[in-house]
Design a protein around this motif. Structure first.
Motif, short mmCIF file in Angstrom:
data_model
loop_
_atom_site.label_atom_id
_atom_site.label_comp_id
_atom_site.label_asym_id
_atom_site.label_seq_id
_atom_site.Cartn_x
_atom_site.Cartn_y
_atom_site.Cartn_z
N PHE A 10 46.06 -33.42 -24.65
CA PHE A 10 46.48 -34.50 -23.76
C PHE A 10 45.37 -34.93 -22.82
CE2 PHE A 10 50.86 -32.46 -24.22
CZ PHE A 10 51.24 -33.34 -25.21
N SER A 11 44.33 -34.13 -22.70
CA SER A 11 43.25 -34.44 -21.76
C SER A 11 42.33 -35.52 -22.33
CB SER A 11 42.43 -33.18 -21.44
OG SER A 11 41.64 -32.81 -22.54
N GLU A 12 41.61 -36.14 -21.43
CA GLU A 12 40.70 -37.22 -21.81
C GLU A 12 39.56 -36.73 -22.69
OE1 GLU A 12 37.76 -39.88 -19.19
OE2 GLU A 12 39.86 -39.97 -18.56
N GLN A 13 39.05 -35.52 -22.40
CA GLN A 13 37.88 -35.00 -23.10
C GLN A 13 38.20 -34.30 -24.41
OE1 GLN A 13 36.81 -32.48 -19.90
NE2 GLN A 13 35.59 -34.03 -18.86
N LYS A 14 39.45 -33.91 -24.61
CA LYS A 14 39.88 -33.19 -25.82
C LYS A 14 39.10 -31.89 -26.01
CE LYS A 14 42.60 -36.61 -27.24
NZ LYS A 14 43.44 -36.98 -26.16
N VAL A 15 38.79 -31.22 -24.90
CA VAL A 15 38.08 -29.95 -24.91
C VAL A 15 38.94 -28.95 -24.14
CG1 VAL A 15 36.00 -28.72 -24.17
CG2 VAL A 15 35.83 -31.06 -25.02
N LEU A 16 39.13 -27.77 -24.70
CA LEU A 16 39.95 -26.76 -24.08
C LEU A 16 39.19 -26.08 -22.94
CD1 LEU A 16 42.72 -24.99 -25.44
CD2 LEU A 16 41.01 -23.36 -24.72
N HIS A 17 39.79 -26.09 -21.74
CA HIS A 17 39.22 -25.50 -20.53
C HIS A 17 40.06 -24.28 -20.14
CE1 HIS A 17 36.46 -28.79 -19.23
NE2 HIS A 17 37.26 -29.50 -20.01
N PRO A 18 39.54 -23.42 -19.27
CA PRO A 18 40.34 -22.28 -18.79
C PRO A 18 41.66 -22.70 -18.14
CG PRO A 18 38.05 -21.90 -18.27
CD PRO A 18 38.14 -23.31 -18.82
N VAL A 19 41.70 -23.84 -17.48
CA VAL A 19 42.94 -24.28 -16.85
C VAL A 19 44.03 -24.53 -17.90
CG1 VAL A 19 42.45 -26.76 -16.76
CG2 VAL A 19 43.90 -25.71 -15.02
N HIS A 20 43.66 -24.92 -19.10
CA HIS A 20 44.65 -25.11 -20.17
C HIS A 20 45.24 -23.76 -20.59
CE1 HIS A 20 42.12 -28.85 -20.88
NE2 HIS A 20 43.26 -29.28 -20.39
N LEU A 21 44.41 -22.72 -20.58
CA LEU A 21 44.92 -21.37 -20.86
C LEU A 21 45.90 -20.95 -19.77
CD1 LEU A 21 41.57 -19.63 -21.87
CD2 LEU A 21 43.38 -20.43 -23.41
N PHE A 22 45.55 -21.25 -18.52
CA PHE A 22 46.41 -20.91 -17.40
C PHE A 22 47.76 -21.62 -17.49
CE2 PHE A 22 47.68 -21.51 -12.87
CZ PHE A 22 47.90 -20.17 -12.58
N ILE A 23 47.73 -22.89 -17.80
CA ILE A 23 48.99 -23.66 -17.96
C ILE A 23 49.83 -23.05 -19.07
CG2 ILE A 23 49.96 -25.88 -18.65
CD1 ILE A 23 47.53 -27.20 -17.24
N ALA A 24 49.20 -22.69 -20.18
CA ALA A 24 49.93 -22.09 -21.30
C ALA A 24 50.55 -20.75 -20.89
CB ALA A 24 49.00 -21.91 -22.49
N CYS A 25 49.84 -19.96 -20.10
CA CYS A 25 50.40 -18.69 -19.60
C CYS A 25 51.63 -18.95 -18.74
CB CYS A 25 49.35 -17.93 -18.78
SG CYS A 25 48.10 -17.08 -19.74
N LEU A 26 51.54 -19.94 -17.87
CA LEU A 26 52.66 -20.24 -16.99
C LEU A 26 53.86 -20.81 -17.73
CD1 LEU A 26 50.83 -21.70 -13.87
CD2 LEU A 26 51.83 -19.43 -14.14
N GLU A 27 53.63 -21.39 -18.88
CA GLU A 27 54.73 -21.95 -19.67
C GLU A 27 55.41 -20.89 -20.55
OE1 GLU A 27 52.97 -25.21 -21.78
OE2 GLU A 27 53.61 -26.62 -20.24
N GLU A 28 54.81 -19.72 -20.65
CA GLU A 28 55.37 -18.66 -21.48
C GLU A 28 56.72 -18.24 -20.92
OE1 GLU A 28 55.96 -16.27 -24.48
OE2 GLU A 28 54.18 -17.53 -24.37
N LYS A 29 57.73 -18.22 -21.75
CA LYS A 29 59.09 -17.92 -21.30
C LYS A 29 59.50 -16.47 -21.53
CE LYS A 29 59.77 -22.20 -20.24
NZ LYS A 29 59.26 -22.62 -18.98
N THR A 30 58.62 -15.67 -22.14
CA THR A 30 58.93 -14.27 -22.41
C THR A 30 57.83 -13.40 -21.82
OG1 THR A 30 57.77 -14.29 -24.52
CG2 THR A 30 60.11 -14.85 -24.57
N GLY A 31 58.02 -12.11 -21.88
CA GLY A 31 56.99 -11.18 -21.45
C GLY A 31 56.81 -11.15 -19.94
N ALA A 32 55.60 -10.83 -19.53
CA ALA A 32 55.29 -10.62 -18.11
C ALA A 32 55.53 -11.86 -17.26
CB ALA A 32 53.85 -10.15 -17.97
N LEU A 33 55.37 -13.03 -17.84
CA LEU A 33 55.47 -14.25 -17.05
C LEU A 33 56.80 -14.98 -17.20
CD1 LEU A 33 51.88 -15.55 -17.72
CD2 LEU A 33 52.73 -14.44 -15.68
#
Length: 104
Positions: A10-33
């Motif tokens: 969805f980003s303009e650059q189409k490059v995966l950044h650490p913040v995308h990993l962080f967002i994915a962690c926060l969206e996890e509905k199971t486990g520690a988060l």
């Protein structure tokens, strides 16, 4: 990892950044988060604005898109945490710890 790639697509650059990993962690509905994700109101647009400049792009065997060098460093740290805890799979806890404690 697929959630992180989806966020990066969805980003303009189409490059995966650490913040995308962080967002994915926060969206996890199971486990520690799982409980955290139920109690917070995540504003993905404001977090995505943190991507900033690209200091270097590379390919990773774990992703089907281009990633920043910082993403590679985060995964290297996450693997170290996984090994330290004598586990065989990297989970969102390892990834989150690498994101929050290791310098970029």
């Amino acid at each position: 990892m697929k959630n992180a790639e989806r966020e990066a697509s969805f980003s303009e650059q189409k490059v995966l950044h650490p913040v995308h990993l962080f967002i994915a962690c926060l969206e996890e509905k199971t486990g520690a988060l799982g409980e955290i994700s139920l109690k917070i109101n995540l504003n993905k647009l404001s977090l995505s604005d943190l991507t900033g400049n690209i200091n270097g792009k590379t390919q990773s065997e774990f992703f089907s898109m281009t990633v920043t060098k910082e993403v590679v460093q985060v995964f290297e740290s996450a693997f170290k945490y996984m090994k330290r805890y004598n586990q065989v799979y990297v989970n969102e806890g390892h990834l989150l710890k690498a994101l929050l404690t290791d310098p970029p």
